[in-house]
Design an enzyme around this catalytic site. Structure first.
Site, PDB file in Angstrom:
ATOM      1  N   CYS A 101       0.867  -1.186   0.000  1.00  0.00           N
ATOM      2  CA  CYS A 101       0.000   0.000   0.000  1.00  0.00           C
ATOM      3  C   CYS A 101       0.903   1.236   0.000  1.00  0.00           C
ATOM      4  O   CYS A 101       2.127   1.128   0.146  1.00  0.00           O
ATOM      5  CB  CYS A 101      -0.853  -0.002   1.262  1.00  0.00           C
ATOM      6  SG  CYS A 101       0.177   0.044   2.752  1.00  0.00           S
ATOM      7  N   HIS A 154       5.394  -4.836   9.059  1.00  0.00           N
ATOM      8  CA  HIS A 154       5.429  -6.203   9.575  1.00  0.00           C
ATOM      9  C   HIS A 154       5.647  -7.219   8.463  1.00  0.00           C
ATOM     10  O   HIS A 154       4.731  -7.930   8.050  1.00  0.00           O
ATOM     11  CB  HIS A 154       4.125  -6.518  10.328  1.00  0.00           C
ATOM     12  CG  HIS A 154       4.075  -5.888  11.684  1.00  0.00           C
ATOM     13  ND1 HIS A 154       2.904  -5.511  12.295  1.00  0.00           N
ATOM     14  CD2 HIS A 154       5.068  -5.562  12.550  1.00  0.00           C
ATOM     15  CE1 HIS A 154       3.181  -5.001  13.484  1.00  0.00           C
ATOM     16  NE2 HIS A 154       4.485  -5.010  13.663  1.00  0.00           N
ATOM     17  N   HIS A 188       3.606   2.123  11.880  1.00  0.00           N
ATOM     18  CA  HIS A 188       2.456   1.931  12.784  1.00  0.00           C
ATOM     19  C   HIS A 188       2.199   3.128  13.687  1.00  0.00           C
ATOM     20  O   HIS A 188       1.138   3.227  14.288  1.00  0.00           O
ATOM     21  CB  HIS A 188       2.695   0.686  13.648  1.00  0.00           C
ATOM     22  CG  HIS A 188       3.193  -0.477  12.859  1.00  0.00           C
ATOM     23  ND1 HIS A 188       4.534  -0.784  12.736  1.00  0.00           N
ATOM     24  CD2 HIS A 188       2.534  -1.365  12.094  1.00  0.00           C
ATOM     25  CE1 HIS A 188       4.672  -1.836  11.939  1.00  0.00           C
ATOM     26  NE2 HIS A 188       3.482  -2.199  11.527  1.00  0.00           N
ATOM     27  N   HIS A 220      -0.923  -4.464  19.670  1.00  0.00           N
ATOM     28  CA  HIS A 220      -0.436  -4.093  18.337  1.00  0.00           C
ATOM     29  C   HIS A 220       0.194  -2.699  18.435  1.00  0.00           C
ATOM     30  O   HIS A 220      -0.360  -1.815  19.092  1.00  0.00           O
ATOM     31  CB  HIS A 220      -1.589  -4.102  17.322  1.00  0.00           C
ATOM     32  CG  HIS A 220      -1.120  -3.939  15.907  1.00  0.00           C
ATOM     33  ND1 HIS A 220      -0.785  -2.701  15.396  1.00  0.00           N
ATOM     34  CD2 HIS A 220      -0.880  -4.832  14.926  1.00  0.00           C
ATOM     35  CE1 HIS A 220      -0.374  -2.864  14.137  1.00  0.00           C
ATOM     36  NE2 HIS A 220      -0.423  -4.157  13.833  1.00  0.00           N
ATOM     37  N   GLU A 245       0.327  -0.196  16.495  1.00  0.00           N
ATOM     38  CA  GLU A 245      -0.519   0.944  16.085  1.00  0.00           C
ATOM     39  C   GLU A 245      -1.478   1.321  17.219  1.00  0.00           C
ATOM     40  O   GLU A 245      -1.711   2.510  17.474  1.00  0.00           O
ATOM     41  CB  GLU A 245      -1.318   0.606  14.817  1.00  0.00           C
ATOM     42  CG  GLU A 245      -2.161   1.805  14.363  1.00  0.00           C
ATOM     43  CD  GLU A 245      -3.126   1.488  13.230  1.00  0.00           C
ATOM     44  OE1 GLU A 245      -2.809   0.638  12.373  1.00  0.00           O
ATOM     45  OE2 GLU A 245      -4.212   2.103  13.212  1.00  0.00           O
ATOM     46  N   THR A 293      -6.404   0.873  11.845  1.00  0.00           N
ATOM     47  CA  THR A 293      -6.629   1.021  10.397  1.00  0.00           C
ATOM     48  C   THR A 293      -6.735  -0.310   9.657  1.00  0.00           C
ATOM     49  O   THR A 293      -7.185  -0.330   8.514  1.00  0.00           O
ATOM     50  CB  THR A 293      -5.469   1.809   9.763  1.00  0.00           C
ATOM     51  OG1 THR A 293      -4.247   1.154  10.092  1.00  0.00           O
ATOM     52  CG2 THR A 293      -5.438   3.245  10.223  1.00  0.00           C
ATOM     53  N   CYS A 312      -8.344   1.782   6.678  1.00  0.00           N
ATOM     54  CA  CYS A 312      -7.787   2.503   5.522  1.00  0.00           C
ATOM     55  C   CYS A 312      -8.236   1.891   4.195  1.00  0.00           C
ATOM     56  O   CYS A 312      -8.716   0.755   4.148  1.00  0.00           O
ATOM     57  CB  CYS A 312      -6.267   2.517   5.613  1.00  0.00           C
ATOM     58  SG  CYS A 312      -5.545   0.928   5.212  1.00  0.00           S
ATOM     59  N   SER A 359      -1.163  -7.539  10.755  1.00  0.00           N
ATOM     60  CA  SER A 359      -2.593  -7.545  11.087  1.00  0.00           C
ATOM     61  C   SER A 359      -3.447  -7.688   9.834  1.00  0.00           C
ATOM     62  O   SER A 359      -4.321  -8.550   9.751  1.00  0.00           O
ATOM     63  CB  SER A 359      -2.949  -6.251  11.825  1.00  0.00           C
ATOM     64  OG  SER A 359      -4.330  -6.133  11.997  1.00  0.00           O
ATOM     65  N   ASN A 360      -3.178  -6.866   8.817  1.00  0.00           N
ATOM     66  CA  ASN A 360      -4.079  -6.894   7.651  1.00  0.00           C
ATOM     67  C   ASN A 360      -3.960  -8.222   6.890  1.00  0.00           C
ATOM     68  O   ASN A 360      -4.929  -8.690   6.320  1.00  0.00           O
ATOM     69  CB  ASN A 360      -3.868  -5.661   6.775  1.00  0.00           C
ATOM     70  CG  ASN A 360      -2.681  -5.782   5.876  1.00  0.00           C
ATOM     71  OD1 ASN A 360      -2.808  -6.262   4.759  1.00  0.00           O
ATOM     72  ND2 ASN A 360      -1.502  -5.372   6.341  1.00  0.00           N
TER      73      ASN A 360
HETATM   74  S1  SF4 Z   1      -2.815   2.417   7.385  1.00  0.00           S
HETATM   75 FE1  SF4 Z   1      -3.334   1.331   5.482  1.00  0.00          FE
HETATM   76  S2  SF4 Z   1      -2.265   2.520   3.902  1.00  0.00           S
HETATM   77 FE2  SF4 Z   1      -1.319   3.026   5.848  1.00  0.00          FE
HETATM   78  S3  SF4 Z   1       0.396   1.576   6.104  1.00  0.00           S
HETATM   79 FE3  SF4 Z   1      -1.357   0.701   7.165  1.00  0.00          FE
HETATM   80  S4  SF4 Z   1      -2.291  -0.660   5.624  1.00  0.00           S
HETATM   81 FE4  SF4 Z   1      -0.963   0.770   4.509  1.00  0.00          FE
END
Ligand code: SF4
Length: 308
Positions: free
Chosen positions: A13, A42, A75, A125, A127, A165, A195, A224-225
């Site tokens: 991203c 990560h 993060h 986490h 973030e 996010t 996000c 995480s994502n």
């Molecule tokens: S908030 Fe979204 S766009 Fe920003 S680093 Fe994390 S995954 Fe990527």
């Protein structure tokens, strides 16, 4: 196995691209070593690659020598870490994703107006630690619907919800609904904090999963994502595995599978996806098809002072 379906979009991203660029530009401009607080993103491959180029990853600022260059990871960090880094006199560059910073800015604004917060996120986490650490108090973490019943704000007139996010869009919607049921006056962000990259990658998995027998997500266990992408495919009834690299693929997963779906978390580089494709071809895949999806064009600029 006959066919590989590639989810679109997948992989890096804009926030991850920028964070890696920041470390590489800092290395080019100031030379090695460059200190990075926490894994810049990560992903094992990215971190090892930057280590080889001269980055040193640390968790404690006391491990950074005076006068060194220090980068905060994508993060984000708490105010206490920002203050400590300033006090120690490092040359600091902030690779916090601008979409995480946006949440921090909103939090600070509403805090001045007297709001208290419910943060939806995963405990521990970085973030979440960074976002919760923007305030000294008045921010309460909920991880699931059950936590919503337990949260005890000191007042409920000025209450706002913020989220990590990279959550599951569906889980977050369910938790926000529970928060609203208990605190109907709660303020929600104008635009959700999840996000665009998280949303788009989850939408792509929703489109891909029903078309395939198996889903492979390229991503590191700490991402995480990436974990959310694997869970999502699994919930949609398609067996799904997450791999850090092609070496993690197990031939037994593909027995009887004709169509294999492939995606990658926002911190996983394309080189790893290409290696997985090569391995899948060796296991019998004969074609690769990229599914339709959103083309992402968003880019974030580098911080001042890093242009070469
Ligand atoms: S908030 Fe979204 S766009 Fe920003 S680093 Fe994390 S995954 Fe990527």
């Amino acid at each position: 196995m006959t066919e590989i379906f590639l989810a679109e979009p997948r992989g890096f991203c804009a926030g991850v691209d920028r964070a890696i660029d920041i470390v590489e530009h800092a290395l080019a401009k100031f030379g090695r070593p460059i200190y990075v607080r926490h894994e810049i993103v990560h992903n094992t491959y990215v971190v090892n690659d930057l280590k080889a180029k001269g980055a040193i990853f640390i968790e404690e600022l006391s491990d950074v020598p005076p006068g060194a260059t220090l980068i905060f990871s994508a993060h984000g960090v708490s105010r206490a870490i920002q203050d400590e880094a300033q006090a120690r006199g490092f040359r600091i560059f902030d690779a916090t994703c601008p979409l995480v910073t946006k949440v921090h800015v909103e939090l600070a604004k509403l805090d001045k107006e007297g709001y208290e917060f419910i943060m939806i996120g995963h405990k521990g986490h970085p973030e979440v630690e960074g976002t919760m650490g923007q305030l000294d108090s008045g921010i309460h973490l909920v991880e699931d619907v059950a936590d919503v019943a337990k949260v005890q704000p000191t007042q409920t007139d000025l209450l706002a919800v913020v989220t990590q996010t990279t959550l599951s869009v569906d889980d977050a919607a369910e938790i926000v609904a529970a928060v609203k049921a208990r605190f109907p006056q709660v303020r929600e962000p104008k635009q959700q904090d999840i996000c665009y990259a998280t949303q788009n990658r989850q939408d792509a998995v929703k489109l891909m999963s029903p078309q395939v027998d198996l889903v492979i997500v390229v991503g590191s266990p700490t991402s995480s994502n990436s974990n959310r992408l694997r869970e999502l495919a699994d919930r949609l009834g398609t067996p799904a595995y997450m791999v850090d690299s092609a070496a993690d693929l197990d031939g037994a997963w593909f027995v009887g599978a004709q169509k294999v779906g492939l995606t990658a978390g926002a911190s996983a580089p394309d080189v790893l996806v290409q290696e997985v494709i090569a391995r899948l071809r060796a296991l019998g895949a004969v074609s690769v098809r990229t599914l339709d999806g959103i083309q992402e064009t968003i880019k974030f600029p580098l911080p001042k002072g890093l242009k070469l």
